[in-house]
Enzyme design. Structure first.
Site, mmCIF file in Angstrom:
data_model
loop_
_atom_site.group_PDB
_atom_site.id
_atom_site.type_symbol
_atom_site.label_atom_id
_atom_site.label_comp_id
_atom_site.label_asym_id
_atom_site.label_seq_id
_atom_site.Cartn_x
_atom_site.Cartn_y
_atom_site.Cartn_z
ATOM 1 N N GLY A 215 -5.799 0.844 7.194
ATOM 2 C CA GLY A 215 -5.988 -0.447 7.689
ATOM 3 C C GLY A 215 -7.161 -0.806 8.669
ATOM 4 N N ASP B 219 0.778 -1.107 -0.070
ATOM 5 C CA ASP B 219 -0.070 -0.045 -0.065
ATOM 6 C C ASP B 219 0.890 1.302 -0.058
ATOM 7 O OD1 ASP B 219 -2.895 -0.886 0.204
ATOM 8 O OD2 ASP B 219 -2.194 -1.899 2.081
ATOM 9 N N ASP C 227 -10.241 -5.735 -1.667
ATOM 10 C CA ASP C 227 -9.031 -4.868 -0.678
ATOM 11 C C ASP C 227 -9.902 -4.081 0.345
ATOM 12 O OD1 ASP C 227 -6.992 -3.989 0.785
ATOM 13 O OD2 ASP C 227 -6.513 -2.727 -1.054
#
Ligand code: DX5
Ligand code: ZN
Length: 208
Positions: free
Chosen positions: A138, A32, A169
């Site tokens: 996250g 990421d 995702d």
């Protein structure tokens, strides 16, 4: 279904996390990359950490201006480089640039962006990354609205013989994985569910 592990949110430092991911049977490491412009978060230069990586790389560029990142990441020979459809840049130019470097090209789609906007590119891409959370952090909660998008992409792929893989995702754990599997996703990204546990392989087995 392939599993790509994101190390954005982990209980361990980056090198230790990558080492622990290397020791599992996961398929990819999901990288990421954030610029604090396209998303409200910034990642330091990850390339020095990734030299120790033994898994193929699936790089997710959450950046407004991907060109410099494409040129920097090409040296690591990633399998996929994925850009966001929502950036105000020439998407076709960037996809061609990625492919000219011998790397597979992907497009990521934010939760609020409709599939229709992707249609002009579907025949040319290797991967679609459906965001099931808002990009940038996250450990967020899975948004079930992604499931309809995945199903539409499966239909379009079958109907037109497209070659892209469908990846999802955000917020994937042992519960939400069941829904994306049913929707026939090819790959899923999972971060905190794996990297906030002690035994990474055990978490991967739960997803499988
Ligand atoms: C969100 C990132 C995701 C995320 C995945 O901006 O693109 O890759 O970190 O992590 P979890 O599985 O914790 O949602
Ligand atoms: Zn990601």
């Amino acid at each position: 279904m392939k599993i790509s592990v994101s190390f954005l949110k982990s209980n361990y430092d980056k090198l230790e996390t990558i080492k622990k991911i290397n020791n599992t049977d996961c398929d990819y490491i999901h990288v990421d990359v954030m610029d604090n412009i396209f998303v409200n978060n910034y990642t330091e230069d990850l390339i020095p950490y990734l030299n120790s990586c033994k898994k193929p790389l699936d790089v997710h560029l959450m950046v407004q201006d991907p060109l410099e990142y494409i040129l920097a990441y090409k040296n690591l020979k990633p399998e996929y480089l994925t850009i966001h459809l929502e950036i105000d840049k020439d998407i076709s130019f960037l996809l061609n640039k990625i492919k000219s470097l011998g790397i597979k090209a992907g497009i990521a789609l934010n939760p609020q962006t409709p599939i229709d906007k992707l249609k002009p590119y579907l025949k040319d891409i290797d991967l679609v990354l459906i965001m099931s959370v808002q990009p940038g952090l996250g450990g967020q909660k899975f948004m079930p609205s992604c499931l309809e998008k995945i199903k539409s992409l499966v239909e379009l792929k079958e109907k037109n013989n497209y070659k892209y893989l469908i990846n999802v995702d955000g917020g994937i754990n042992d519960i939400t994985v069941k829904d994306v599997k049913t929707a026939q996703v090819d790959m899923c990204v999972s971060g905190s569910f794996i990297c906030q546990a002690e035994d990474f392989q055990k978490q991967i087995n739960l997803l499988k």
